[in-house]
Design a protein around this motif. Structure first.
Motif, PDB file in Angstrom:
ATOM      1  N   VAL A  52       0.804  -1.140  -0.101  1.00 11.62           N
ATOM      2  CA  VAL A  52      -0.030   0.061  -0.035  1.00 11.62           C
ATOM      3  C   VAL A  52       0.759   1.174  -0.003  1.00 11.62           C
ATOM      4  O   VAL A  52       0.773   2.066  -0.830  1.00 11.62           O
ATOM      5  CB  VAL A  52      -0.904   0.030   1.286  1.00 11.62           C
ATOM      6  N   VAL A  53       1.806   1.139   0.821  1.00 11.01           N
ATOM      7  CA  VAL A  53       2.691   2.530   1.112  1.00 11.01           C
ATOM      8  C   VAL A  53       3.886   2.433  -0.135  1.00 11.01           C
ATOM      9  O   VAL A  53       3.829   3.667  -0.754  1.00 11.01           O
ATOM     10  CB  VAL A  53       3.477   2.461   2.226  1.00 11.01           C
ATOM     11  N   SER A  54       4.308   1.274  -0.562  1.00 11.67           N
ATOM     12  CA  SER A  54       5.228   1.512  -1.601  1.00 11.67           C
ATOM     13  C   SER A  54       4.476   2.002  -3.022  1.00 11.67           C
ATOM     14  O   SER A  54       5.154   2.560  -3.706  1.00 11.67           O
ATOM     15  CB  SER A  54       5.909  -0.028  -1.876  1.00 11.67           C
ATOM     16  N   ASN A  55       3.272   1.358  -3.251  1.00  9.87           N
ATOM     17  CA  ASN A  55       2.822   1.611  -4.327  1.00  9.87           C
ATOM     18  C   ASN A  55       2.236   3.087  -4.548  1.00  9.87           C
ATOM     19  O   ASN A  55       2.239   3.653  -5.753  1.00  9.87           O
ATOM     20  CB  ASN A  55       1.402   0.838  -4.452  1.00  9.87           C
ATOM     21  N   ILE A  56       2.044   3.813  -3.428  1.00 12.76           N
ATOM     22  CA  ILE A  56       1.745   5.058  -3.332  1.00 12.76           C
ATOM     23  C   ILE A  56       3.043   5.803  -4.018  1.00 12.76           C
ATOM     24  O   ILE A  56       2.876   6.796  -4.849  1.00 12.76           O
ATOM     25  CB  ILE A  56       1.120   5.926  -2.182  1.00 12.76           C
ATOM     26  N   GLY A  57       4.127   5.451  -3.465  1.00 11.24           N
ATOM     27  CA  GLY A  57       5.402   6.131  -3.542  1.00 11.24           C
ATOM     28  C   GLY A  57       5.871   5.918  -5.414  1.00 11.24           C
ATOM     29  O   GLY A  57       6.194   6.727  -6.066  1.00 11.24           O
ATOM     30  N   THR A  58       5.434   4.577  -5.577  1.00  9.01           N
ATOM     31  CA  THR A  58       5.796   4.312  -7.092  1.00  9.01           C
ATOM     32  C   THR A  58       4.973   5.258  -7.969  1.00  9.01           C
ATOM     33  O   THR A  58       5.234   5.724  -9.055  1.00  9.01           O
ATOM     34  CB  THR A  58       5.246   2.759  -7.260  1.00  9.01           C
ATOM     35  N   TRP A  59       3.544   5.507  -7.640  1.00  8.28           N
ATOM     36  CA  TRP A  59       2.646   6.286  -8.570  1.00  8.28           C
ATOM     37  C   TRP A  59       3.268   7.841  -8.621  1.00  8.28           C
ATOM     38  O   TRP A  59       3.024   8.297  -9.639  1.00  8.28           O
ATOM     39  CB  TRP A  59       1.347   6.071  -8.286  1.00  8.28           C
ATOM     40  N   MET A  60       3.641   8.056  -7.377  1.00 11.32           N
ATOM     41  CA  MET A  60       4.001   9.468  -7.407  1.00 11.32           C
ATOM     42  C   MET A  60       5.466   9.687  -8.204  1.00 11.32           C
ATOM     43  O   MET A  60       5.356  10.759  -8.702  1.00 11.32           O
ATOM     44  CB  MET A  60       4.553  10.022  -5.832  1.00 11.32           C
ATOM     45  N   GLN A  61       6.242   8.549  -8.066  1.00 10.97           N
ATOM     46  CA  GLN A  61       7.553   8.731  -8.910  1.00 10.97           C
ATOM     47  C   GLN A  61       6.958   8.581 -10.499  1.00 10.97           C
ATOM     48  O   GLN A  61       7.793   9.227 -11.215  1.00 10.97           O
ATOM     49  CB  GLN A  61       8.345   7.952  -8.682  1.00 10.97           C
ATOM     50  N   ARG A  62       6.135   7.906 -10.955  1.00 12.26           N
ATOM     51  CA  ARG A  62       5.736   7.833 -12.284  1.00 12.26           C
ATOM     52  C   ARG A  62       5.199   9.266 -12.938  1.00 12.26           C
ATOM     53  O   ARG A  62       5.461   9.527 -13.877  1.00 12.26           O
ATOM     54  CB  ARG A  62       4.480   6.698 -12.116  1.00 12.26           C
ATOM     55  N   ILE A  63       4.505   9.743 -12.095  1.00 13.49           N
ATOM     56  CA  ILE A  63       3.841  10.963 -12.482  1.00 13.49           C
ATOM     57  C   ILE A  63       4.917  12.073 -12.519  1.00 13.49           C
ATOM     58  O   ILE A  63       4.984  12.937 -13.470  1.00 13.49           O
ATOM     59  CB  ILE A  63       2.740  11.604 -11.696  1.00 13.49           C
ATOM     60  N   ALA A  64       5.852  12.018 -11.280  1.00 11.58           N
ATOM     61  CA  ALA A  64       6.843  13.007 -11.476  1.00 11.58           C
ATOM     62  C   ALA A  64       7.938  12.935 -12.678  1.00 11.58           C
ATOM     63  O   ALA A  64       8.461  14.030 -13.217  1.00 11.58           O
ATOM     64  CB  ALA A  64       7.603  13.160  -9.867  1.00 11.58           C
ATOM     65  N   GLN A  65       8.234  11.560 -12.617  1.00 13.67           N
ATOM     66  CA  GLN A  65       9.328  11.319 -13.949  1.00 13.67           C
ATOM     67  C   GLN A  65       8.977  11.639 -15.003  1.00 13.67           C
ATOM     68  O   GLN A  65       9.567  12.188 -16.017  1.00 13.67           O
ATOM     69  CB  GLN A  65       9.523   9.640 -13.593  1.00 13.67           C
ATOM     70  N   ASP A  66       7.521  11.409 -15.609  1.00 11.39           N
ATOM     71  CA  ASP A  66       6.983  11.796 -16.793  1.00 11.39           C
ATOM     72  C   ASP A  66       7.074  13.313 -16.920  1.00 11.39           C
ATOM     73  O   ASP A  66       7.250  13.866 -17.951  1.00 11.39           O
ATOM     74  CB  ASP A  66       5.547  11.305 -17.042  1.00 11.39           C
ATOM     75  N   TRP A  67       6.667  14.181 -15.967  1.00 13.88           N
ATOM     76  CA  TRP A  67       6.514  15.509 -16.129  1.00 13.88           C
ATOM     77  C   TRP A  67       7.924  15.971 -15.784  1.00 13.88           C
ATOM     78  O   TRP A  67       8.002  17.137 -16.759  1.00 13.88           O
ATOM     79  CB  TRP A  67       5.428  15.997 -14.874  1.00 13.88           C
ATOM     80  N   LEU A  68       8.543  15.513 -15.371  1.00 20.85           N
ATOM     81  CA  LEU A  68       9.989  16.092 -15.386  1.00 20.85           C
ATOM     82  C   LEU A  68      10.509  16.048 -16.623  1.00 20.85           C
ATOM     83  O   LEU A  68      11.140  16.892 -17.283  1.00 20.85           O
ATOM     84  CB  LEU A  68      10.899  15.213 -14.504  1.00 20.85           C
ATOM     85  N   VAL A  69      10.503  14.865 -17.383  1.00 19.26           N
ATOM     86  CA  VAL A  69      11.103  14.743 -18.624  1.00 19.26           C
ATOM     87  C   VAL A  69      10.424  15.570 -19.720  1.00 19.26           C
ATOM     88  O   VAL A  69      11.064  16.171 -20.520  1.00 19.26           O
ATOM     89  CB  VAL A  69      10.780  13.223 -19.167  1.00 19.26           C
ATOM     90  N   LEU A  70       9.000  15.723 -19.524  1.00 20.04           N
ATOM     91  CA  LEU A  70       8.114  16.746 -20.284  1.00 20.04           C
ATOM     92  C   LEU A  70       8.947  18.057 -20.072  1.00 20.04           C
ATOM     93  O   LEU A  70       8.990  18.730 -21.030  1.00 20.04           O
ATOM     94  CB  LEU A  70       6.802  16.653 -20.196  1.00 20.04           C
ATOM     95  N   SER A  71       8.992  18.522 -18.931  1.00 17.47           N
ATOM     96  CA  SER A  71       9.488  19.586 -18.754  1.00 17.47           C
ATOM     97  C   SER A  71      10.866  20.199 -19.024  1.00 17.47           C
ATOM     98  O   SER A  71      11.285  21.352 -19.697  1.00 17.47           O
ATOM     99  CB  SER A  71       9.585  20.129 -17.230  1.00 17.47           C
TER     100      SER A  71
END
Length: 457
Positions: A52-71
């Motif tokens: 539960v905890v780890s998956n929240i972090g995983t999704w946070m990183q996915r969103i941040a990673q995609d947006w960072l690359v796009l930025s």
């Protein structure tokens, strides 16, 4: 292990019909069970809570990673390259990872893989927070995570059966999916707040620290309560043996081929949704997070329905994949942001139905000694297709627009489902039956023998 309901060589007939026999003996799960019955098992409960905890972090990183690359680049193709690099190791080494998983004890293997992913996330957080991050750093981090998942994914998938045993496997697999997708309700929303408020680096940091929870859960498990599976001995030809095992069974190979098409072309949502948020609706990171969150609502519903259903029929897989592709085509034509956003809910539901049904039917059709290799092949095709598909759909999206890219991905999924459904029906000597049942239209596959007997009835 028995194929179980829905794991026959073609879309299964109704419960009143006798499903084709499998050549593997084992127990069938109950038709229906409590939605959360597998949580009564202590070891699985520890595993579930850590995830539960780890998956929240995983999704946070996915969103941040995609947006960072796009930025950093302003390019959907660059987002596609990042996705490709993360899943390229699974494509290249996935089968070898499965061989290792069949030889190793699952819990120690997971302790190593989860720790390595935590360190990678923390390293990316440090680079981002200090202002030194460059796009190639993100590429390297994505590839490093991909290397860890070569062992982590099949180990986690096959470890579930050791936690709960065959009787609770369907329920536990479905709850795992609900767990992962529930995190999408929290992770993208928190990531959106962090990105707009303090920056992407804190999302990476949270993900790194979130691995403390699953690592603690693994350490607290009682080894004597695990349903241990005999490990495969080290030997030659194990990779070929795994491939032959899958290709010789229609109930395994054709669902894997289907999710290969779906995963390669239709599941590239980091490319599609970031492009719709940025280029089509000009709404920024908040809209991207909202799309992911609404898709998670549907995904959770799909996973919980699967947990309640208690069976995994290939007929359901075919119908869900066709509906998923059709919905993507409809979503590609929507004129407004809110209409597009609302369609994320049924897209998530049908996408998760495809995922859970395939995962469960494959695990229930596989001999425990082969499960690591079979699940590795499944994950290699499902996730490893992204290195092929992500740059292609990224290029199509950049060149022809997000609407064309999404519609094309949906068309591939729907067409693949229709063709493979016909192949499975032919292999299983089934025919399509269209009629009425209790005042409602009814579409199902039935054995051809029934057609021959019908005039005499």
């Amino acid at each position: 292990m028995s194929s179980g309901p829905g794991a026959a060589s073609a879309p299964a007939p109704d419960p009143h019909d006798s499903p084709p026999a499998s050549d593997a003996p084992a127990a069938r799960p109950a038709r229906k069970s409590s939605m959360f019955s597998s949580l009564t098992v202590r070891n699985y409960r520890l595993f579930f809570m850590g995830q539960v905890v780890s998956n929240i972090g995983t999704w946070m990183q996915r969103i941040a990673q995609d947006w960072l690359v796009l930025s950093l680049t302003g390019s959907s193709a660059a987002v596609g390259i990042t996705t490709a690099l993360q899943f390229l190791p699974m494509l290249l080494f996935g089968l070898y990872g499965g061989v290792l998983v069949d030889r190793l004890r699952k819990r120690p293997a997971l302790l190593v893989t989860q720790s390595s992913m935590a360190l990678t996330a923390i390293a990316l957080a440090v680079l981002t927070l200090t202002g030194h991050v460059q796009v190639w750093h993100v590429y390297v981090a994505a590839f490093a995570v991909g290397l860890a998942t070569v062992v982590d994914n099949p180990a986690r998938q096959s470890f579930v059966s050791e936690l709960v045993g065959p009787g609770q496997l369907q329920n536990a697999v479905s709850l795992n999916s609900a767990n992962f997708q529930s995190a999408r309700l929290v992770g993208p929303a928190v990531a959106g707040l962090l990105i707009t408020g303090v920056g992407t680096g804190y999302a990476f940091l949270f993900n790194g620290l979130s691995f403390i929870a699953p690592l603690t859960g693994l350490l607290l498990m009682r080894a004597r309560e695990l349903h241990m599976v005999e490990r495969a001995p080290r030997g030659k030809g194990q990779l070929r043996e795994g491939v032959r095992y899958v290709t010789g069974r229609p109930e395994l190979i054709w669902p894997i081929v289907l999710v290969g098409f779906v995963g390669t072309f239709a599941f590239n949502f980091p490319v599609y949704l970031s492009a719709f948020a940025d280029d089509v609706f000009h709404a920024g990171a908040g809209a991207y997070s909202m799309f992911n969150t609404l898709m998670a609502v549907g995904s959770v519903a799909g996973a919980l329905l699967a947990a309640r259903r208690g069976t995994a029929r290939l007929r359901l897989l075919i119908v869900a994949a066709m509906a998923f592709g059709a919905l993507e085509i409809v979503a590609a034509t929507t004129p407004t942001l809110w209409m597009f956003a609302l369609l994320m809910v049924p897209l998530g539901l049908f996408g998760m139905t495809v995922n859970v049904t395939t995962n469960t039917s494959i695990q229930m059709s596989t001999d425990p000694a082969m499960r690591g290799r079979v699940m590795a092949l499944y994950m290699m095709i499902f996730l490893g297709g992204s290195p092929v598909g992500a740059p292609i759909v990224g290029w199509v999206t950049d060149t022809y627009g997000a609407r064309v890219g999404l519609a094309a991905g949906g068309a591939v999924a729907a067409l693949a489902a229709a063709v493979i459904g016909l192949i499975l029906a032919r292999v299983g000597n089934l025919r399509l039956s269209v009629g009425w049942h209790r005042g409602h239209p009814r579409v199902r596959f039935v054995p051809r023998e029934q057609e021959a007997l019908a005039p005499a009835a």
